[in-house]
Motif scaffolding. Sequence first.
Motif, PDB file in Angstrom:
ATOM      1  N   GLU A  13     -12.807  72.727 -27.143  1.00  0.00           N
ATOM      2  CA  GLU A  13     -12.729  72.111 -25.551  1.00  0.00           C
ATOM      3  C   GLU A  13     -12.380  71.422 -24.662  1.00  0.00           C
ATOM      4  O   GLU A  13     -11.833  71.342 -23.692  1.00  0.00           O
ATOM      5  CB  GLU A  13     -13.332  70.951 -26.034  1.00  0.00           C
ATOM      6  N   THR A  14     -10.507  71.165 -25.692  1.00  0.00           N
ATOM      7  CA  THR A  14      -8.994  71.270 -24.322  1.00  0.00           C
ATOM      8  C   THR A  14      -8.459  72.129 -24.351  1.00  0.00           C
ATOM      9  O   THR A  14      -7.032  71.503 -23.658  1.00  0.00           O
ATOM     10  CB  THR A  14      -8.644  69.323 -24.811  1.00  0.00           C
ATOM     11  N   PHE A  48      -7.161  72.907 -20.480  1.00  0.00           N
ATOM     12  CA  PHE A  48      -6.522  71.585 -19.897  1.00  0.00           C
ATOM     13  C   PHE A  48      -5.279  71.498 -20.369  1.00  0.00           C
ATOM     14  O   PHE A  48      -3.890  71.298 -19.914  1.00  0.00           O
ATOM     15  CB  PHE A  48      -7.337  70.195 -20.429  1.00  0.00           C
ATOM     16  N   GLU A  71      -7.786  63.936 -15.034  1.00  0.00           N
ATOM     17  CA  GLU A  71      -9.060  65.355 -15.388  1.00  0.00           C
ATOM     18  C   GLU A  71      -8.543  65.242 -17.261  1.00  0.00           C
ATOM     19  O   GLU A  71      -9.418  64.885 -18.118  1.00  0.00           O
ATOM     20  CB  GLU A  71      -8.579  66.628 -14.942  1.00  0.00           C
ATOM     21  N   GLN A  72      -7.007  65.471 -17.253  1.00  0.00           N
ATOM     22  CA  GLN A  72      -7.193  66.119 -18.398  1.00  0.00           C
ATOM     23  C   GLN A  72      -6.819  65.352 -19.380  1.00  0.00           C
ATOM     24  O   GLN A  72      -7.201  64.766 -20.877  1.00  0.00           O
ATOM     25  CB  GLN A  72      -5.986  66.655 -18.561  1.00  0.00           C
ATOM     26  N   VAL A 106      -8.241  62.333 -19.621  1.00  0.00           N
ATOM     27  CA  VAL A 106     -10.017  62.025 -19.310  1.00  0.00           C
ATOM     28  C   VAL A 106     -10.607  62.941 -20.753  1.00  0.00           C
ATOM     29  O   VAL A 106     -11.513  62.232 -21.375  1.00  0.00           O
ATOM     30  CB  VAL A 106     -10.563  61.959 -18.223  1.00  0.00           C
ATOM     31  N   GLU A 107     -10.719  63.646 -20.467  1.00  0.00           N
ATOM     32  CA  GLU A 107     -11.192  65.233 -21.523  1.00  0.00           C
ATOM     33  C   GLU A 107     -10.051  64.878 -22.816  1.00  0.00           C
ATOM     34  O   GLU A 107     -10.902  65.251 -23.879  1.00  0.00           O
ATOM     35  CB  GLU A 107     -11.409  66.597 -20.914  1.00  0.00           C
ATOM     36  N   SER A 108      -9.041  64.833 -23.161  1.00  0.00           N
ATOM     37  CA  SER A 108      -8.685  64.707 -24.493  1.00  0.00           C
ATOM     38  C   SER A 108      -8.832  63.721 -24.314  1.00  0.00           C
ATOM     39  O   SER A 108      -9.295  63.539 -26.519  1.00  0.00           O
ATOM     40  CB  SER A 108      -6.315  64.777 -24.046  1.00  0.00           C
ATOM     41  N   GLU A 109      -9.418  61.837 -24.505  1.00  0.00           N
ATOM     42  CA  GLU A 109      -9.045  60.882 -24.985  1.00  0.00           C
ATOM     43  C   GLU A 109     -10.606  61.310 -25.347  1.00  0.00           C
ATOM     44  O   GLU A 109     -10.787  61.104 -26.975  1.00  0.00           O
ATOM     45  CB  GLU A 109      -9.367  60.235 -24.028  1.00  0.00           C
ATOM     46  N   LYS A 110     -11.884  61.994 -24.822  1.00  0.00           N
ATOM     47  CA  LYS A 110     -13.191  62.414 -25.868  1.00  0.00           C
ATOM     48  C   LYS A 110     -12.593  62.777 -27.367  1.00  0.00           C
ATOM     49  O   LYS A 110     -13.614  62.947 -27.779  1.00  0.00           O
ATOM     50  CB  LYS A 110     -13.832  63.190 -24.836  1.00  0.00           C
TER      51      LYS A 110
END
Length: 202
Positions: free
Chosen positions: A105-106, A109, A158-159, A161-165
């Motif tokens: 998913e990441t 990024f 962006e990066q 924020v997506e990694s945090e998920k």
Amino acid sequence: MATKAKRETHAAAKSKAIAKAKAIAPDVPVRIGQTPETDLRGLPDVFGRLIEDHDRHRALLSMIEATDGKGEDRAALFEELVYELKAHAAAEEQALWSTVLRNPETTEFARHAVAEHKDIDKMLDDLTARDMGKKKWMERFADLKHEYLHHIREEEQEQFVESEKILSDADRKYMRTVFERRKKEEKAAAELKPKLKIKAIA
């Protein structure tokens, strides 16, 4: 109330970062202006720590722009910027992106962030090889500043924020510990490496 507390936390984190940059050249003004909005600033995890570095780097970039090429401040600030950016990128890759790369998913990024680290590294080496007293140096420095500010804006908005998920709170706190250790080691080993991106024509 929560919003006010958050604003105060953000302001304190940013002030701490700027103070570290100011310690290099106390008489040089800092004008970093508005920074991208992020809820991650000031957090006690890897993201809060990375953004603290970003704010420090924004301050160093601003201060270098405010210097005279013939003075000692520019040289001291640029040397600190080189060591900071090289150590930060290496430690960030080891603490955060090495894990994030493994998640489908990441992956993209993380790849994008690491690729930009390499580009910025080459720009730093190119600037190191040139005469910082020349007007052309400042033009090249402006390109570096633009590239780096774009890079950290993407990371923060962006990066990260997506990694945090995909990361747990425990992951993020552990990654901060790894980052702190690796950053210290990487900065101690960092070097100024003069290398022109394009060979000068005699």
